[in-house]
Write a protein that holds these residues in place. Structure first.
Motif, short mmCIF file in Angstrom:
data_model
loop_
_atom_site.label_atom_id
_atom_site.label_comp_id
_atom_site.label_asym_id
_atom_site.label_seq_id
_atom_site.Cartn_x
_atom_site.Cartn_y
_atom_site.Cartn_z
N SER A 38 87.18 43.70 9.08
CA SER A 38 87.42 45.20 8.71
C SER A 38 87.33 46.28 7.63
O SER A 38 87.40 47.55 7.56
CB SER A 38 88.22 45.61 10.27
OG SER A 38 89.96 45.10 8.91
N LEU A 39 87.67 45.10 6.98
CA LEU A 39 87.67 45.71 5.66
C LEU A 39 86.40 46.58 4.99
O LEU A 39 86.49 47.23 4.34
CB LEU A 39 87.45 44.47 3.96
CG LEU A 39 89.04 43.94 4.36
CD1 LEU A 39 89.26 41.92 3.89
CD2 LEU A 39 90.45 44.78 4.24
N SER A 40 85.39 45.31 5.10
CA SER A 40 83.90 46.36 5.11
C SER A 40 83.74 47.53 5.59
O SER A 40 83.52 48.45 5.60
CB SER A 40 82.84 45.02 5.15
OG SER A 40 82.30 44.85 6.74
N ARG A 45 84.11 53.44 6.10
CA ARG A 45 84.09 55.02 6.42
C ARG A 45 84.61 55.69 5.45
O ARG A 45 84.33 56.48 5.85
CB ARG A 45 85.39 54.15 7.52
CG ARG A 45 85.67 56.11 8.05
CD ARG A 45 86.55 55.80 9.13
NE ARG A 45 88.59 54.95 8.31
CZ ARG A 45 89.17 53.89 8.50
NH1 ARG A 45 88.97 53.29 9.72
NH2 ARG A 45 89.72 53.44 7.25
N ASP A 46 85.32 55.42 4.92
CA ASP A 46 87.03 56.15 3.13
C ASP A 46 85.37 55.99 2.60
O ASP A 46 86.25 56.93 1.64
CB ASP A 46 87.67 55.08 3.08
CG ASP A 46 88.76 54.33 4.23
OD1 ASP A 46 88.67 55.78 5.83
OD2 ASP A 46 89.35 54.09 5.05
N GLY A 47 84.39 55.18 2.19
CA GLY A 47 83.88 55.83 1.20
C GLY A 47 84.60 55.55 -0.59
O GLY A 47 84.22 55.97 -1.37
N GLN A 48 85.99 54.71 -0.16
CA GLN A 48 86.49 54.86 -1.40
C GLN A 48 87.94 53.51 -1.16
O GLN A 48 88.32 53.56 0.21
CB GLN A 48 87.42 55.70 -1.94
CG GLN A 48 88.24 56.55 -1.41
CD GLN A 48 88.93 57.68 -1.72
OE1 GLN A 48 88.92 58.21 -2.73
NE2 GLN A 48 89.20 58.19 -0.62
N LEU A 49 87.85 52.46 -2.86
CA LEU A 49 89.35 51.38 -2.26
C LEU A 49 89.94 52.32 -2.17
O LEU A 49 90.58 53.45 -3.17
CB LEU A 49 89.05 50.88 -3.69
CG LEU A 49 87.95 50.02 -3.47
CD1 LEU A 49 87.42 49.01 -4.90
CD2 LEU A 49 87.71 48.51 -2.14
N GLY A 122 77.93 49.92 -0.80
CA GLY A 122 78.95 49.50 -2.00
C GLY A 122 79.04 49.07 -3.08
O GLY A 122 79.47 49.11 -3.83
N THR A 123 77.92 48.06 -2.50
CA THR A 123 77.73 46.48 -4.11
C THR A 123 77.14 47.30 -4.36
O THR A 123 77.41 47.52 -6.19
CB THR A 123 77.35 45.69 -2.79
OG1 THR A 123 78.01 45.06 -1.83
CG2 THR A 123 76.81 44.68 -4.13
N LEU A 124 76.62 48.22 -4.69
CA LEU A 124 75.26 48.91 -5.62
C LEU A 124 76.35 50.04 -6.38
O LEU A 124 75.95 50.34 -7.64
CB LEU A 124 75.04 49.63 -5.09
CG LEU A 124 73.58 48.54 -4.22
CD1 LEU A 124 72.54 50.28 -3.79
CD2 LEU A 124 73.25 47.64 -5.37
N THR A 125 77.99 50.32 -5.93
CA THR A 125 78.97 51.06 -6.84
C THR A 125 79.53 50.49 -7.40
O THR A 125 79.92 50.82 -8.50
CB THR A 125 79.41 51.79 -5.52
OG1 THR A 125 78.29 53.09 -5.03
CG2 THR A 125 80.43 52.79 -6.47
#
Length: 213
Positions: A38-40, A45-49, A122-125
């Motif tokens: 669910s973390l990924s 979904r949220d687009g940010q940490l 997200g990895t590429l960010t």
């Protein structure tokens, strides 16, 4: 000496490649897998940490430490800052980001223009800032590959990754930014003619060195 090592995953595809790397490069260790996929999903979904996500990482690391783990290897490449929080909280226990050992090996190879291939956006960010100054990182998304893997279509996943990798042929080296991509390394090398670095092999080599020191 046999070591107890916690492997913490945010994608359900990550355990097999890292277990295979341990079997090849450092067999006989006591591996424990902690998976919260669910973390990924929440990051996508949220687009940010978020601080709440960092706290989830800290809780996972405390659980791993409570079981007697002597080191923690995270396999989720899009979560650099939460993993850094764990590194501080669990010091001096070795806690590895999934990418740091691979990045060290890429830099040591002399490559200056590095293709970063991933199937999770997200990895590429999050990952390019982990490379040192002087390294040009060229991000490349294997679009649709992760969805194919989630659907159990490994052949389509591998084809899409290889096709995306071929677009990085003008780089000095290729870094595969996720553990789930490691098995495609030979096809990417064939498509590009360039050296290809994978996260699980590099991470296992570094962990073995740290725990043997």
């Amino acid at each position: 000496m046999t070591r107890r090592i916690a492997l913490i995953h945010a994608l359900r595809h990550s355990p097999p490649p890292v277990e295979a790397a341990f079997a090849r490069l450092w067999p006989g260790q006591r591996l424990m897998n902690l998976l919260d996929d669910s973390l990924s999903a929440d990051l996508a979904r949220d687009g940010q940490l978020t601080p709440a996500m960092t706290e989830r990482f800290l809780r996972l690391s405390r659980y791993a430490a409570d079981t007697g783990a002597e080191a923690i290897l995270f396999t989720c490449s899009a979560f650099g800052p939460p993993i850094e929080a764990v590194q501080k909280a669990q010091a001096p226990m070795p806690v590895l980001k999934p990418n740091e050992a691979m990045i060290e090996e890429v830099v040591a190879s002399g490559a200056r223009r590095v293709g970063l291939l991933a199937s999770f956006p997200g990895t590429l960010t999050s990952m390019p800032p982990e490379f040192p100054e002087g390294i040009e990182v060229v991000p490349m998304l294997a679009e649709g590959a992760l969805a194919a893997l989630d659907a159990g279509d490994v052949a389509t996943h591998d084809r899409l990754v290889a096709e995306a990798g071929a677009r990085l042929a003008d780089c000095d080296a290729i870094a595969l930014g996720q553990f789930s991509l490691a098995h495609v390394a030979p096809r990417v090398a064939e498509a590009t003619g360039k050296p290809v670095f994978t996260t699980p092999d590099s991470a296992v080599r570094k962990l073995r060195g740290l725990l043997a020191a």
